[in-house]
Design a protein around this motif. Structure first.
Motif, PDB file in Angstrom:
ATOM      1  N   LEU A 141      26.679   3.488   4.567  1.00 43.17           N
ATOM      2  CA  LEU A 141      25.658   2.609   4.076  1.00 43.17           C
ATOM      3  C   LEU A 141      26.029   1.233   4.809  1.00 43.17           C
ATOM      4  O   LEU A 141      25.034   0.544   5.352  1.00 43.17           O
ATOM      5  N   PRO A 142      27.351   0.691   4.592  1.00 46.85           N
ATOM      6  CA  PRO A 142      27.652  -0.389   5.362  1.00 46.85           C
ATOM      7  C   PRO A 142      27.115  -0.612   6.750  1.00 46.85           C
ATOM      8  O   PRO A 142      26.538  -1.684   7.419  1.00 46.85           O
ATOM      9  N   LEU A 143      27.356   0.530   7.527  1.00 46.75           N
ATOM     10  CA  LEU A 143      27.058   0.682   9.114  1.00 46.75           C
ATOM     11  C   LEU A 143      25.709   0.599   9.258  1.00 46.75           C
ATOM     12  O   LEU A 143      24.914   0.287  10.233  1.00 46.75           O
ATOM     13  N   ALA A 144      25.003   1.484   8.324  1.00 48.52           N
ATOM     14  CA  ALA A 144      23.466   1.397   8.514  1.00 48.52           C
ATOM     15  C   ALA A 144      22.914   0.224   8.505  1.00 48.52           C
ATOM     16  O   ALA A 144      21.872  -0.222   9.038  1.00 48.52           O
ATOM     17  N   ARG A 145      23.337  -0.653   7.444  1.00 52.02           N
ATOM     18  CA  ARG A 145      22.968  -2.096   7.308  1.00 52.02           C
ATOM     19  C   ARG A 145      22.847  -2.686   8.391  1.00 52.02           C
ATOM     20  O   ARG A 145      22.024  -3.719   8.802  1.00 52.02           O
ATOM     21  N   LYS A 146      24.345  -2.687   9.190  1.00 47.76           N
ATOM     22  CA  LYS A 146      24.450  -3.595  10.377  1.00 47.76           C
ATOM     23  C   LYS A 146      23.261  -3.294  11.517  1.00 47.76           C
ATOM     24  O   LYS A 146      23.151  -3.903  12.137  1.00 47.76           O
ATOM     25  N   VAL A 147      22.572  -2.138  11.382  1.00 46.37           N
ATOM     26  CA  VAL A 147      21.582  -1.854  12.378  1.00 46.37           C
ATOM     27  C   VAL A 147      20.198  -1.787  11.726  1.00 46.37           C
ATOM     28  O   VAL A 147      19.058  -1.014  12.132  1.00 46.37           O
ATOM     29  N   GLY A 148      20.051  -2.567  10.676  1.00 45.94           N
ATOM     30  CA  GLY A 148      18.784  -2.727  10.025  1.00 45.94           C
ATOM     31  C   GLY A 148      18.186  -1.851   9.004  1.00 45.94           C
ATOM     32  O   GLY A 148      16.928  -1.960   8.473  1.00 45.94           O
ATOM     33  N   ASP A 149      19.196  -1.002   8.585  1.00 47.11           N
ATOM     34  CA  ASP A 149      18.463   0.039   7.542  1.00 47.11           C
ATOM     35  C   ASP A 149      19.181  -0.083   6.276  1.00 47.11           C
ATOM     36  O   ASP A 149      20.452   0.183   5.900  1.00 47.11           O
ATOM     37  N   ARG A 150      18.339  -0.315   5.223  1.00 42.24           N
ATOM     38  CA  ARG A 150      18.805  -0.567   3.752  1.00 42.24           C
ATOM     39  C   ARG A 150      18.445   0.877   3.160  1.00 42.24           C
ATOM     40  O   ARG A 150      17.454   1.135   2.638  1.00 42.24           O
ATOM     41  N   VAL A 151      19.322   1.800   3.110  1.00 47.62           N
ATOM     42  CA  VAL A 151      19.081   3.120   2.696  1.00 47.62           C
ATOM     43  C   VAL A 151      19.714   3.308   1.340  1.00 47.62           C
ATOM     44  O   VAL A 151      20.629   2.748   0.801  1.00 47.62           O
ATOM     45  N   SER A 152      18.823   4.137   0.575  1.00 56.42           N
ATOM     46  CA  SER A 152      19.143   4.342  -0.963  1.00 56.42           C
ATOM     47  C   SER A 152      19.906   5.794  -1.085  1.00 56.42           C
ATOM     48  O   SER A 152      19.507   6.875  -0.640  1.00 56.42           O
ATOM     49  N   MET A 153      21.391   5.518  -1.376  1.00 57.47           N
ATOM     50  CA  MET A 153      22.138   6.887  -1.193  1.00 57.47           C
ATOM     51  C   MET A 153      23.342   6.361  -2.439  1.00 57.47           C
ATOM     52  O   MET A 153      23.473   5.195  -2.344  1.00 57.47           O
ATOM     53  N   ALA A 154      23.583   7.383  -2.986  1.00 55.19           N
ATOM     54  CA  ALA A 154      24.432   7.277  -4.016  1.00 55.19           C
ATOM     55  C   ALA A 154      25.566   8.413  -3.679  1.00 55.19           C
ATOM     56  O   ALA A 154      25.355   9.350  -3.061  1.00 55.19           O
ATOM     57  N   SER A 155      26.993   8.121  -4.252  1.00 53.68           N
ATOM     58  CA  SER A 155      28.128   9.248  -4.117  1.00 53.68           C
ATOM     59  C   SER A 155      27.830   9.889  -5.432  1.00 53.68           C
ATOM     60  O   SER A 155      27.985   9.641  -6.649  1.00 53.68           O
ATOM     61  N   GLU A 156      27.420  11.184  -5.279  1.00 56.08           N
ATOM     62  CA  GLU A 156      27.614  12.222  -6.530  1.00 56.08           C
ATOM     63  C   GLU A 156      28.917  12.746  -6.282  1.00 56.08           C
ATOM     64  O   GLU A 156      28.905  13.882  -5.611  1.00 56.08           O
ATOM     65  N   ARG A 157      29.720  12.401  -7.205  1.00 49.78           N
ATOM     66  CA  ARG A 157      31.082  12.820  -6.968  1.00 49.78           C
ATOM     67  C   ARG A 157      31.229  14.196  -7.340  1.00 49.78           C
ATOM     68  O   ARG A 157      30.571  14.460  -8.253  1.00 49.78           O
ATOM     69  N   GLY A 158      31.976  15.038  -6.676  1.00 50.83           N
ATOM     70  CA  GLY A 158      32.085  16.562  -7.305  1.00 50.83           C
ATOM     71  C   GLY A 158      33.492  16.775  -7.101  1.00 50.83           C
ATOM     72  O   GLY A 158      34.343  16.038  -6.308  1.00 50.83           O
TER      73      GLY A 158
END
Ligand SMILES: Cc1cc2nc3c(=O)[nH]c(=O)nc-3n(C[C@H](O)[C@H](O)[C@H](O)COP(=O)(O)OP(=O)(O)OC[C@H]3O[C@@H](n4cnc5c(N)ncnc54)[C@H](O)[C@@H]3O)c2cc1C
Length: 432
Positions: free
Chosen positions: A266-283
């Motif tokens: 997510l932090p790197l995606a934001r640096k290139v303009g993309d605010r993505v909805s993603m969560a960690s589903e921990r297993g």
């Protein structure tokens, strides 16, 4: 400064050496790129989800997680001390935007059917693609093409999933069946209470998930690629052109970068303009070595929602979905639930033997609300390509992702429609 640029070839940096990054890297290399994979850990190391997953490469993994009516089951799952799902009240508030999108994605069967069709395209050909890679990497023995079995207490329980069956059928997916006798012959140590199994005949599993990643990394290196240690921090542009990927210990000149850092993207995606909805589903998993009883092949216990798979020296029991921020400490009680299911599924399992060893692990499924990965050009530049968010099916969807990313990197139209995987789809609630 690190000079990785080659005169003759385009240099592509792949950020992340999990199963997705490595599969993408090999496809780009085959397409003629000089590839540098960068990761702060080792390929398929403990830090990655690819280290410890349930091992299934399942072409029938078409159903998204969010389904109509699922929310009604959540209180029951949360009350059950050995249930498959957990989220704390505080994390519910923290993750509310993701949760609302998740519920919206599964709010009608029409939406679910659309997502299933899209997932189907991403799952197609996965086993064949991995088989070719495994052979080239000298790791064919790690890919077991023995079919994938889900066991049930009765055929009636299996038959309750009518909607799943109808969707699978509409996609041409046929499941085989095993009766109690055939199941017993296949898995002699399985508890008698399981009397029916559905079978994905063309499914396969990895008998060494971490070893397979190491083998892919070695294959890449043997063909002239590089796997280097470092945490990517930012991209450097020269106008529209990508100039370099900056890491915590180097600067890598390149023409193209692929972001495949799984749940950490997510932090790197934001640096290139993309605010993505993603969560960690921990297993979680427990890996049991030295036990006298265990599975002969990989299987899923439908009631516990856990995958039990042979792994080096023993077997692994993997499962659980715990929604929590990525940096929260593991809750090892969730791993111990795996031990409960192991003993219930394999009654002869004696964990008290002196030679038995148990290793507990937690990993992050990079999960989008709609169950589709994020694959496509970044908003900032066509020279940064996203390849993350594969949720419960990274190993399964990695091959189709790799082929699509290679096409994008070469300016070709990918064979599959990537619109549903767009990094920009989270701007509005999805109206599938
Ligand atoms: C318990 C469990 C069971 C599962 N069972 C299955 C299954 O049976 N079948 C299936 O298909 N899927 C399964 N999954 C899901 C699967 O594990 C994931 O979808 C998949 O491993 C994701 O792969 P990835 O390469 O995207 O991410 P990862 O494997 O997490 O790799 C990402 C890599 O990026 C690196 N990284 C992070 N930040 C940076 C940075 N800034 N710079 C460089 N590198 C960075 C990390 O160190 C890591 O090595 C399961 C997951 C869990 C947790």
């Amino acid at each position: 400064m690190r000079q990785a640029m080659s005169e003759a070839k385009r240099t592509t940096v792949v950020i992340g050496a999990g199963i997705v990054g490595l599969t993408v890297a090999l496809e780009l290399q085959a397409a003629g790129h000089h590839v540098v994979v960068v990761d702060p850990g080792s390929p398929g190391g403990r830090q990655s989800a690819s280290y410890g997953h349930g091992a299934w490469i399942n072409p029938a993994s078409v159903m998204p997680t969010s389904l109509p009516g699922l929310w009604k089951q959540v209180p029951g799952m949360m009350r059950d001390p050995v249930g498959p799902f957990y989220i704390s009240r505080l994390d519910m508030v923290r993750l509310l935007p993701w949760l609302l999108r998740f519920l919206w994605a599964g709010s009608s069967w029409t939406k679910v059917e659309t997502f299933a069709r899209q997932r189907f395209e991403l799952c197609k050909g996965a086993v064949e693609h991995h088989a070719a890679l495994a052979e080239a990497a000298g790791a064919s023995g790690m890919l077991r093409r023995e079919g994938l079995v889900t066991v049930f207490r009765s055929r009636e329980i299996f038959a309750r999933g009518k909607k799943d069956a109808a969707i699978r059928e509409s996609l041409g997916i046929q499941l085989g069946e095993l009766d109690a006798e055939a199941l017993r012959a296949r898995e002699p140590d399985l508890a008698d209470g399981y009397t029916f199994a559905s079978v994905v005949k063309d499914g396969a599993y990895l008998a060494d998930t971490a070893g397979y990643c190491r083998a892919l990394a070695a294959l890449l290196a043997s063909r002239g690629g590089e796997v280097i240690n470092g945490r990517a921090l930012d991209f450097e542009f020269d106008g529209d052109r990508l100039a370099a990927v900056r890491t915590d210990n180097s600067r890598i000149d390149c023409d193209t970068a692929v972001l495949a850092a799984g749940a950490h993207s997510l932090p790197l995606a934001r640096k290139v303009g993309d605010r993505v909805s993603m969560a960690s589903e921990r297993g979680y998993h427990v890996q049991i070595t030295g036990a006298a009883a265990g599975p002969r092949h990989s299987l899923i216990l439908s009631d516990g929602k856990v995958a039990i798979s042979p792994q080096p020296g023993g077997f692994r029991v993997a499962g659980q979905v715990e929604l929590a921020p990525i940096d929260k400490a593991p809750n090892w009680r969730r791993a111990d639930i795996m031990l409960h299911h192991a003993k219930r599924g394999i009654p002869a399992l004696d964990l008290g033997l002196p030679e038995v060893r148990i290793d507990r692990w937690m990993g992050h499924r990079p999960s989008t609300p709609d169950g589709l990965p994020v694959v496509g050009y970044s908003s900032r530049s066509r020279h940064v390509i996203h390849a993350f968010g594969h949720g419960h099916a990274g190993p399964t969807m990695a091959p189709a992702t790799a082929r699509a990313v290679a096409a994008l990197a070469q300016g070709r139209t990918p064979a599959i429609d990537l619109k549903p995987c767009s990094p920009r789809r989270f701007r509005w609630f999805n109206r599938a």
